[in-house]
Design a protein around this motif. Sequence first.
Motif, PDB file in Angstrom:
ATOM      1  N   VAL A 142       0.655  -1.214   0.088  1.00 23.40           N
ATOM      2  CA  VAL A 142      -0.071  -0.002   0.005  1.00 23.40           C
ATOM      3  C   VAL A 142       0.981   1.248   0.036  1.00 23.40           C
ATOM      4  O   VAL A 142       0.568   2.110  -0.856  1.00 23.40           O
TER       5      VAL A 142
ATOM      6  N   VAL B 128       0.361   4.045  -2.988  1.00 20.35           N
ATOM      7  CA  VAL B 128      -0.328   5.204  -2.567  1.00 20.35           C
ATOM      8  C   VAL B 128       0.522   6.306  -2.944  1.00 20.35           C
ATOM      9  O   VAL B 128       0.144   7.281  -3.645  1.00 20.35           O
TER      10      VAL B 128
ATOM     11  N   ILE C 158      -8.908   7.541  -3.918  1.00 18.43           N
ATOM     12  CA  ILE C 158      -8.404   6.371  -3.354  1.00 18.43           C
ATOM     13  C   ILE C 158      -9.418   5.425  -2.619  1.00 18.43           C
ATOM     14  O   ILE C 158     -10.069   5.723  -1.808  1.00 18.43           O
TER      15      ILE C 158
ATOM     16  N   CYS D  51     -10.246   2.575  -0.520  1.00 14.54           N
ATOM     17  CA  CYS D  51      -9.787   1.605   0.465  1.00 14.54           C
ATOM     18  C   CYS D  51     -10.540   0.186   0.821  1.00 14.54           C
ATOM     19  O   CYS D  51      -9.992  -0.729   1.011  1.00 14.54           O
TER      20      CYS D  51
ATOM     21  N   VAL E 117      -3.435   4.086   4.451  1.00 15.58           N
ATOM     22  CA  VAL E 117      -3.488   5.063   3.537  1.00 15.58           C
ATOM     23  C   VAL E 117      -3.350   6.395   3.956  1.00 15.58           C
ATOM     24  O   VAL E 117      -2.575   7.535   3.561  1.00 15.58           O
TER      25      VAL E 117
END
Length: 72
Positions: free
Chosen positions: A16, A20, A35, A37, A47
Amino acid sequence: MKYKKLDLHGVRHRDVDRLVENFILMNQSMIPLEIVCGNSEKMINLVHSVLKRIDCENYEMIQYGVLMVRKV
């Protein structure tokens, strides 16, 4: 309106951070960025930690599990 989107469904937690950060920095000219999640509290926290680490100036959770980055 269509936003540039990163969907983290199926992504391993260990990947992640890199995904990201790369998504945001490579697409910062296309703000706002979305984004996804999902419903995982751990994924959302991962995040959030990336957004704080790269000093993202403006982001919000527009619905549970979906973050919108408005300014980097």
